[in-house]
Enzyme design. Structure first.
Site: not given
Ligand SMILES: Cc1cc2nc3c(=O)[nH]c(=O)nc-3n(C[C@H](O)[C@H](O)[C@H](O)COP(=O)(O)OP(=O)(O)OC[C@H]3O[C@@H](n4cnc5c(N)ncnc54)[C@H](O)[C@@H]3O)c2cc1C
Length: 450
Positions: A16-19, A178, A316, A328
């Site tokens: 439930s992250g950005f993707g 930061e 990610d 993004q």
């Molecule tokens: C401290 C910090 C600062 C950041 N600052 C910036 C910024 O300023 N600008 C920017 O563009 N990016 C920034 N980023 C990066 C950005 O947040 C990530 O690139 C983005 O969150 C990736 O999105 P995602 O959906 O791939 O993963 P995430 O947002 O990490 O979401 C992953 C999701 O998957 C779930 N999950 C994981 N494993 C499982 C599983 N086995 N079963 C069920 N659910 C699972 C997690 O609970 C979560 O909900 C930052 C990251 C961090 C950690």
């Protein structure tokens, strides 16, 4: 929607992250049923996590409930569960939940499980230098940071006070910069008048990195600007310094000349590396897809995995064209695969390459100071800071969160206050490091009894 299997084209989204969230929202008007399975019940806005760790923002502002965000989207069901297995042949996702195992069948699968902190094979460091990836991490760090000042107020031995007031941040990327900047502001401004025995302004804040520059990806000009500003606000920047040891009492650094320098410090944090979620390895094993050196899954140009055009990896956890692990990439990737699925659910046999639109990157250094890189343009200082504020406010989820975040920023940046300093006993004592200081094992001299 019931717990039974949906009749329409069923999209399962892991994370439930950005993707995950942006994919689900882009499927709002599609003729599909969507199930989001996530380990947590919230959508986390990671870019502002450091402000939770340093008492500026509350957890609710950066982590609204996924269920609430999607409450009006009738074709989505949100489930709390840790996905532990994926059967690509049977098209099944298996998750452990608080109520036992669940299995969900899918027609399309989007894996957006993100990345974890990497300690480059030194996992033992994590106990003493937590990373910053989750709400738990942020609250733990908050407890450790504020807790270190509290402990220092209680002791007389100058060496122990110094050790407690030495903060080491490992990793000079945006998160490290930061965090270091915020701890400096805490000690120099926020806490300045709050203690009687210690002078918080004496705190030593070190930003350490094995690389030769701060904010390496931002180019020479912004990089040296950031370093100068950090030094100005009281951060000691130690570059070409590789962390070779972390324990409860300090950090060992190997400097460029090969010498080992010991820093006595109770409160350390790690912002140095990431590795893809373990689900990446699982998917690679099951499908034969390759993973890169940080555990991300190499995908086809449309974000699907080779041989499985209905299984996508975004964000990610995705390795494609050296795209960075930023919000993004995850948002646009989520939207892209949702669009493909929407068309396929209508019976169209389509495929399209993911084209990333780079909107730039930015990082704050302190209040009123930030750097931003947008295309060929480079900004620094107050203008970049305002740009940073506006963009982060726009991308925060929920009107209420934007308003309260803005209010907290006014209080913290224009005033001196930080409204989110409360900690539970667990947070104030920290997980282990700060707890130990109270035990006989540490045998602290001169601990004040009154
Ligand atoms: C401290 C910090 C600062 C950041 N600052 C910036 C910024 O300023 N600008 C920017 O563009 N990016 C920034 N980023 C990066 C950005 O947040 C990530 O690139 C983005 O969150 C990736 O999105 P995602 O959906 O791939 O993963 P995430 O947002 O990490 O979401 C992953 C999701 O998957 C779930 N999950 C994981 N494993 C499982 C599983 N086995 N079963 C069920 N659910 C699972 C997690 O609970 C979560 O909900 C930052 C990251 C961090 C950690």
């Amino acid at each position: 929607m019931s717990h039974g299997e949906p009749k329409r084209h069923h999209v399962v989204i892991v994370g439930s992250g950005f993707g995950g969230l942006f994919a689900a929202r882009a499927l709002k008007r599609a003729d599909v049923d969507v199930t989001i399975i996530s380990k947590v019940t919230h959508h986390l806005f990671q870019p502002l996590l450091y402000q939770v760790a340093t008492g500026v923002l509350s957890t609710g502002e950066v982590a609204p409930a996924t269920r609430e965000i999607l409450s009006r989207q009738r074709n989505v069901q949100v489930l709390l569960g840790n996905v532990t297995d994926i059967d690509l042949d049977q098209k099944l996702v298996v998750a452990t939940t608080p109520m036992g195992l669940i299995t969900k069948s899918y027609d399309s699968l989007i894996i957006a499980a993100g990345a974890n902190q990497s300690y480059f094979g030194n996992e033992a460091f994590s106990e003493h230098a937590p990373g910053l990836k989750s709400i738990d991490d942020a609250l733990e760090l908050r407890g450790r940071i504020f807790g270190a000042f509290e402990m220092a107020e209680l002791v007389d031995d100058p060496a122990v006070v110094e050790q407690l007031l030495t903060f080491v941040v490992v990793g000079a990327g945006p998160t490290g910069v930061e965090m270091a900047g915020q701890i400096a502001e805490l000690s120099r401004r926020t806490l300045r008048k709050d203690f009687r025995h210690i002078d918080p302004r004496m705190a030593r804040i070190l930003l350490v990195d094995a690389a030769p520059t701060v904010l390496g990806g931002f180019g020479d000009r912004l990089s040296s600007y950031a370093e100068r500003q950090l030094i100005k606000i009281g951060v000691e920047v130690k570059l070409n310094a590789a962390v070779v040891g972390v324990d409860a009492e300090g950090v060992d650094l190997r400097m460029a000349n090969g010498e080992i320098e010991r820093i006595e410090s109770i409160c350390k944090m790690w912002a140095a590396g990431v590795s893809g979620s373990p689900l990446g390895r699982l998917i690679a094993e099951r499908s034969g897809a390759e993973i890169d050196r940080v555990g991300r899954v190499k995908v086809e140009p449309d974000c699907s995995i080779a041989g499985h055009s209905n299984v996508f990896v975004v964000g990610d956890l995705m390795a494609l064209d050296n795209l960075p692990g930023v919000a993004q990439v995850a948002m646009q990737g989520g939207r892209h695969v949702a669009k493909l699925i929407k068309k396929r659910a209508k019976g169209k046999d389509v495929s399209a390459d993911f084209e990333y639109w780079d909107k730039g990157s930015m990082a704050t250094i302190s209040r009123f100071r930030a750097v931003a890189s947008v295309g060929r343009l480079r900004f620094s200082g107050f203008f970049a800071w305002i740009l940073w504020l506006v963009i982060h406010l726009l991308y925060l989820i929920g009107f209420k969160n934007r308003i309260t975040t803005l209010l907290h920023w006014v209080v913290s940046f224009f005033g001196r206050g930080r409204s989110e300093r409360a900690g539970t006993v667990q947070q104030v004592l920290g997980r282990t490091a700060l707890k130990r200081i109270q035990t006989d094992e540490w045998n602290l001299p001169n601990t004040k009894k009154d």
